[in-house]
Every structure is written in C-alpha cells, then in structure tokens.
Design a protein around this motif. Structure first.
Motif, mmCIF file in Angstrom:
data_model
loop_
_atom_site.group_PDB
_atom_site.id
_atom_site.type_symbol
_atom_site.label_atom_id
_atom_site.label_comp_id
_atom_site.label_asym_id
_atom_site.label_seq_id
_atom_site.Cartn_x
_atom_site.Cartn_y
_atom_site.Cartn_z
ATOM 1 N N GLN A 38 -1.407 -8.394 -11.811
ATOM 2 C CA GLN A 38 -2.440 -7.612 -12.856
ATOM 3 C C GLN A 38 -3.660 -7.111 -12.576
ATOM 4 O OE1 GLN A 38 -0.726 -11.415 -13.431
ATOM 5 N NE2 GLN A 38 0.777 -9.876 -14.047
ATOM 6 N N TRP A 39 -4.295 -7.717 -11.421
ATOM 7 C CA TRP A 39 -5.398 -7.592 -10.992
ATOM 8 C C TRP A 39 -5.278 -5.692 -10.279
ATOM 9 C CZ3 TRP A 39 -6.986 -6.078 -5.863
ATOM 10 C CH2 TRP A 39 -8.287 -6.124 -5.568
ATOM 11 N N LEU A 40 -4.160 -5.767 -9.461
ATOM 12 C CA LEU A 40 -3.739 -4.455 -8.820
ATOM 13 C C LEU A 40 -3.850 -3.449 -10.364
ATOM 14 C CD1 LEU A 40 -1.391 -5.317 -6.274
ATOM 15 C CD2 LEU A 40 -3.471 -4.132 -5.699
ATOM 16 N N ASP A 41 -3.261 -3.846 -11.224
ATOM 17 C CA ASP A 41 -3.240 -2.928 -12.392
ATOM 18 C C ASP A 41 -4.376 -2.296 -12.824
ATOM 19 O OD1 ASP A 41 -0.540 -3.167 -12.508
ATOM 20 O OD2 ASP A 41 -0.674 -4.691 -14.053
ATOM 21 N N LYS A 42 -5.525 -2.967 -12.613
ATOM 22 C CA LYS A 42 -6.797 -2.464 -13.000
ATOM 23 C C LYS A 42 -7.802 -1.665 -11.842
ATOM 24 C CE LYS A 42 -7.398 -6.722 -15.718
ATOM 25 N NZ LYS A 42 -8.003 -8.170 -15.604
ATOM 26 N N GLN A 54 -14.718 -1.441 -0.292
ATOM 27 C CA GLN A 54 -13.560 -0.855 -0.900
ATOM 28 C C GLN A 54 -12.818 -2.428 -1.556
ATOM 29 O OE1 GLN A 54 -12.803 2.392 -0.817
ATOM 30 N NE2 GLN A 54 -15.108 1.847 -0.135
ATOM 31 N N PRO A 55 -12.081 -2.238 -2.577
ATOM 32 C CA PRO A 55 -11.360 -3.161 -3.167
ATOM 33 C C PRO A 55 -10.285 -3.638 -2.398
ATOM 34 C CG PRO A 55 -11.372 -1.327 -4.534
ATOM 35 C CD PRO A 55 -11.792 -0.923 -3.331
ATOM 36 N N PHE A 56 -10.052 -5.134 -2.502
ATOM 37 C CA PHE A 56 -8.980 -5.782 -1.411
ATOM 38 C C PHE A 56 -8.372 -6.872 -2.036
ATOM 39 C CE2 PHE A 56 -13.143 -7.855 -0.872
ATOM 40 C CZ PHE A 56 -12.795 -9.311 -1.048
ATOM 41 N N LEU A 57 -7.136 -7.072 -1.629
ATOM 42 C CA LEU A 57 -6.297 -8.184 -2.028
ATOM 43 C C LEU A 57 -6.173 -8.904 -0.793
ATOM 44 C CD1 LEU A 57 -4.604 -10.001 -3.797
ATOM 45 C CD2 LEU A 57 -2.881 -8.384 -3.625
ATOM 46 N N GLN A 104 4.674 -10.042 -1.472
ATOM 47 C CA GLN A 104 4.549 -8.765 -0.760
ATOM 48 C C GLN A 104 5.050 -7.442 -1.236
ATOM 49 O OE1 GLN A 104 3.200 -9.222 3.390
ATOM 50 N NE2 GLN A 104 4.952 -8.221 3.980
ATOM 51 N N GLN A 105 6.445 -7.648 -1.400
ATOM 52 C CA GLN A 105 6.981 -6.382 -1.680
ATOM 53 C C GLN A 105 6.434 -5.698 -2.911
ATOM 54 O OE1 GLN A 105 11.268 -6.610 -1.884
ATOM 55 N NE2 GLN A 105 11.296 -8.026 -0.241
ATOM 56 N N GLU A 106 6.179 -6.426 -4.039
ATOM 57 C CA GLU A 106 5.466 -5.833 -5.197
ATOM 58 C C GLU A 106 4.188 -5.461 -4.889
ATOM 59 O OE1 GLU A 106 5.742 -8.163 -9.019
ATOM 60 O OE2 GLU A 106 6.978 -9.722 -7.829
ATOM 61 N N VAL A 107 3.186 -5.964 -3.944
ATOM 62 C CA VAL A 107 2.139 -5.534 -3.709
ATOM 63 C C VAL A 107 2.028 -4.100 -2.928
ATOM 64 C CG1 VAL A 107 0.168 -5.996 -2.537
ATOM 65 C CG2 VAL A 107 0.944 -7.696 -3.750
ATOM 66 N N LEU A 108 3.025 -4.247 -2.167
ATOM 67 C CA LEU A 108 3.260 -2.966 -1.304
ATOM 68 C C LEU A 108 3.671 -1.666 -1.886
ATOM 69 C CD1 LEU A 108 4.445 -4.337 1.955
ATOM 70 C CD2 LEU A 108 2.160 -3.338 1.721
ATOM 71 N N LYS A 109 4.497 -2.027 -3.135
ATOM 72 C CA LYS A 109 4.987 -0.973 -3.830
ATOM 73 C C LYS A 109 4.235 -0.714 -5.151
ATOM 74 C CE LYS A 109 9.412 -1.933 -5.180
ATOM 75 N NZ LYS A 109 10.110 -1.097 -4.573
ATOM 76 N N SER A 115 6.222 -2.243 4.818
ATOM 77 C CA SER A 115 5.070 -1.319 4.748
ATOM 78 C C SER A 115 5.546 0.193 4.648
ATOM 79 C CB SER A 115 3.868 -1.543 5.746
ATOM 80 O OG SER A 115 2.846 -1.015 5.232
ATOM 81 N N VAL A 116 6.535 0.478 5.782
ATOM 82 C CA VAL A 116 7.111 1.677 5.770
ATOM 83 C C VAL A 116 7.948 2.188 4.795
ATOM 84 C CG1 VAL A 116 8.961 3.037 7.426
ATOM 85 C CG2 VAL A 116 7.323 1.550 8.626
ATOM 86 N N CYS A 117 8.719 1.258 4.173
ATOM 87 C CA CYS A 117 9.679 1.380 3.235
ATOM 88 C C CYS A 117 8.755 1.852 1.885
ATOM 89 C CB CYS A 117 10.447 0.350 2.744
ATOM 90 S SG CYS A 117 11.693 0.133 3.983
ATOM 91 N N GLU A 118 7.466 1.205 1.804
ATOM 92 C CA GLU A 118 6.557 1.794 0.829
ATOM 93 C C GLU A 118 5.663 2.780 0.856
ATOM 94 O OE1 GLU A 118 7.886 0.765 -2.123
ATOM 95 O OE2 GLU A 118 9.167 -0.724 -1.259
ATOM 96 N N GLY A 119 5.746 3.317 2.270
ATOM 97 C CA GLY A 119 4.710 4.496 2.517
ATOM 98 C C GLY A 119 3.429 3.931 2.542
ATOM 99 N N VAL A 120 3.151 2.713 2.922
ATOM 100 C CA VAL A 120 1.719 2.180 2.998
ATOM 101 C C VAL A 120 1.280 2.177 4.462
ATOM 102 C CG1 VAL A 120 0.318 0.305 2.631
ATOM 103 C CG2 VAL A 120 2.089 0.779 0.773
#
Length: 448
Positions: free
Chosen positions: A253-257, A291-294, A331-336, A355-360
């Motif tokens: 929810q925090w990332l959504d913002k 910069q914003p960080f998680l 983690q997978q949700e965060v990277l996506k 990280s590679v699979c999500e292009g991060v």
C-alpha cells in the motif's frame, strides 16, 4: 491441475529460506504436471503446511539445541543437521516405501549429503536440486585446492585484477571467499561433489541457458549425469512464496503511493548479518539520498541487537519522512511493483534472479560465498547494476542510489536490464530453454 499420473515424488528441503522457496516452487510445478507430493521436513524451520494443502507433510526430529538453531554459522548448522537427521530420515523414507503407492524418486537439496547412500540402499532414485548460479556450483569445487596451495600467500597487491582461476571474480573477491571457514567447509564441499555425482540427476531450479549457457555445458562434462536448468522456477507460479518469515503487506500500500521507478528497495536476505555501524551507514546513506526507500531490517539481522532498535530515535524520525522500514517484505510483489526503481541487495542467487525477472537494476552489496560471484555478473558481465565494492559508507550509498535512480547512467542500466529480462522471460515460455528442460525433467521422473 492435470490429472494425477499415479506417481508420487518425495521432497526433502534444506531448512534455509534460500532453499525452501525454490523447493516448494518445484513441488508446485510437479504437482501441476500430475505428480503427488510428499514433503519430509525438519522440525527446525518447519514449513507452514496450511499454505500447501495439496501436499502431504511428514516431520522428522532434527536434534538441534536452541543454541544450534541461533547460530549464524551456516556451514556448522548444515553439518549438525546432516549428522542428526540421517536416522530419522531413513526410518521415515523406509515406511513410505512400504506403503502401497508408486514412489518415483526422492528430490532433495545438494546440501543433504547423507541422503544419497540412504536412497541408494533403498533402491530409490535421488535427484539433487541446487540453488546456486550454475557457474558458482561448477566453479566452487576449485576452492579447496586453491586454499591448500596457499593461494592467499602467493598473490600480489593488485586485488582488482581478474581471478583467472574463477572468472568473473576479481582477486579481492576470491581472497574474501577463501578467508572463510577452511577444513569443515572443504570437507562438506567435497561430500556435496561426490554425492551429487552419484545421484540420478541435477536440477538447477533458478537457472536457465540464457543465464548460464557456458557453465551448463561445463557441468554436463564434469558430472556426466542428466542436468535440468528449469529456472527461474518462480516464474511458473508468479507471486507464490513459501517464506519462513511473515511478510509485512502494508509495504505494498505504501508503494502504491509512490511515483514510478522512484523507490530503492533494500534487503540483505534471510541469512546475512551486518554490524550496528553498517546499519547506521545504510540508514544515513538512504536518508541523505533524498529518495523514497523500502528497507527490510529483519529481526536478528544486526549483530548484538534485534534490528531497528539500533537506530537512534532522531534518525528514525528522519527516515520515516522518506521511507518505510519493515521486518520482512513480499519480495516478488515488491520487485514487480511499478514504483520500485532499484534493488540494493546482498546478491543471493534467488534475489538476483527475481530482480532480473522483474527488470529491476541492482546495487550490489555482496557479503559472502556465491554472492560475490553473482554481484560480478550483475555489475561486470551483464552490466545491469552498480557495485559498492564493499564500501558500506553513507556517502557511497547516497551517491550510488542517486546515480541509479536520477542520472543518465541509471537509464542506460535500466535499458540493459529490460533486454535481459525479456531474454530470460522467453526461457520459461513454450519452446523456451527452461520450459523444454522442465518437460525433459517431467519425462525423466515419469520413467523411473
């Protein structure tokens, strides 16, 4: 799910987060292909069985004391587990084989070294899973001879030079690996080599031809047994996780913002520990980057403290203005997530592949063992990340975060990562290398 094929596979994961997740991903894949799954597991770090209602679970005692369970020495922990689990595992497996059902094979992690003679004595094929990058698994068996040859004493001062014995490591990386445990680790590695060679097959659950082509060719020469590179295995069941920790979902929810590609995600994985001083350097570096960080600060991650308690109240208030700190993240949700623009990581192989699979793109802070090699591939070979070169200092962290998220260099890295993501993504699709290897694995298991 496809119709059951009447075959059962026994799976025995090492009770470490980096091994549990890929094993359960493989279990879900095989179940979707018609196999019944029985999981034998230790009492220590037991999986959450309620998350896997389609599998059968059997727990065995592991003989670990509370002191053993709290050790940060992974090699010692695995040695103790191998010593104390053999008898209960043999008893459990023997009972299963006496039941009236077709058991195709045992699949367990290469780190279980007693299971090969046990399976052999019971005439049960054993397939070995491995969670390293193929090039590290193949290459790390050169480490004991290098150590015996007094490699440390023979090297000059040019530590940034390539380590010809173990590319693409640099000499300083190899020295760092060799400075770890010696006799116990060397003996353990030798047993892994021998029992893997004696097995019926080797499964790389998080690698594919696109990430490891040359090393897979070498592995097939070295091991002379069927090898299956089916990864990135988590791609077959996106978002599926078997975390031993409870993720804090509020971070989504925090990332959504947050704005697109604006957040630096920071996690050192499930095993790595840092000092209180390093924690504070990371904290100041993140805050000063503006910069914003998680940031994941798991309980027990910081030597001598429980975690975030080591951060002074005044600094914590400043951190909360820009970021969010959690004890564990999905983690997978965060990277996506669209807001995640970079990953400051310890470069465990699972994290690197996700990280590679999500292009991060990544900022590499490797600590031990295979992490050092994974980081070199990220920064020096694929060039999809920046390397801190061991400098966990606030000014360096501030600088590298801003380089990745704000400067033109970061855009170039992001474009390279996008191409690598597409290349690896094709491997798990129909007719891709990993997908073909998975079908070969299914056919092979069905043939027993």
């Amino acid at each position: 799910m496809e119709k059951s094929n009447g075959l059962r596979v026994i799976m025995f994961p090492l009770p470490i987060q980096g091994c549990v997740n890929p094993m359960f991903q493989l279990a879900k894949i095989l179940h979707s292909r018609g196999f019944s799954i029985t999981v034998i597991h230790t009492r220590f770090n037991a999986p959450k069985t309620s998350n896997h209602s389609l599998f059968t679970f059997l727990e065995i005692p592991d003989g670990l004391s509370e002191k053993d369970k709290s050790t940060h020495d992974v090699t010692l922990l695995l040695t103790l587990l191998n010593r104390s689990c053999e008898a209960p595992f043999r008893e459990c497996l023997t009972k299963l084989l006496q039941e009236k059902q077709r058991i195709s094979c045992l699949i367990d992690d290469a780190g279980w070294i007693f299971t090969q003679p046990v399976a052999q004595s019971l005439n049960l094929p054993r397939l070995v899973t491995n969670t390293y990058k193929v090039s590290f698994f193949v290459g790390h068996f050169v480490l004991p001879p290098l150590r015996r040859d007094r490699y440390l004493l023979q090297q000059g001062s040019e530590q940034d030079e390539p380590a010809e014995e173990f590319p693409p490591l640099r000499k300083k990386d190899l020295l760092q690996i060799l400075e770890g445990e010696t006799e116990v680790l060397d003996s353990y590695s030798d047993m892994i080599l021998q029992t893997t060679k004696a097995s019926s097959g080797l499964i790389f659950v998080s690698s594919c031809e696109e990430l490891d082509q040359d090393s897979l060719s070498q592995a097939r020469k070295d091991f002379q047994l069927p090898i299956f590179a089916i990864g990135p295995s988590h791609s077959y069941f996106p978002g599926s996780s078997s975390s031993l920790f409870t993720p804090d979902q509020t971070c989504i929810q925090w990332l959504d913002k947050q704005e697109d590609n604006s957040v630096i995600y920071v996690s050192f994985g499930s095993v790595v520990n840092i000092t209180e001083s390093e924690l504070l350097e990371v904290a100041w570096g993140l805050r000063n980057s503006e910069q914003p960080f998680l940031w994941v600060v798991r309980v027990g991650m910081v030597n001598g403290t429980k975690g975030v308690e080591a951060i002074p109240e005044e600094l914590m208030e400043r951190l909360e203005e820009k970021g969010k700190i959690v004890k564990w993240a999905p983690q997978q949700e965060v990277l996506k997530h669209r807001a995640t623009g970079g990953f400051l990581t310890h470069n465990g192989w699972n994290s690197t592949v996700e990280s590679v699979c999500e292009g991060v793109p990544m900022i590499c802070v490797p600590s031990v063992w295979d992490q050092l090699l994974n980081a070199r591939f990220v920064s020096d070979v694929w060039m999809v990340g920046l390397h801190l070169e061991g400098r966990i200092e606030r000014d360096e962290i501030e600088r590298v975060v801003r380089r990745l998220l704000l400067e033109p260099e970061g855009e170039v890295i992001r474009e390279r990562m996008k191409l690598l993501k597409e290349k690896v993504g094709r491997s798990v699709k129909e007719n891709g290398s990993a997908n073909r290897s998975l079908q070969d694995l299914v056919d092979y298991i069905s043939s027993f």
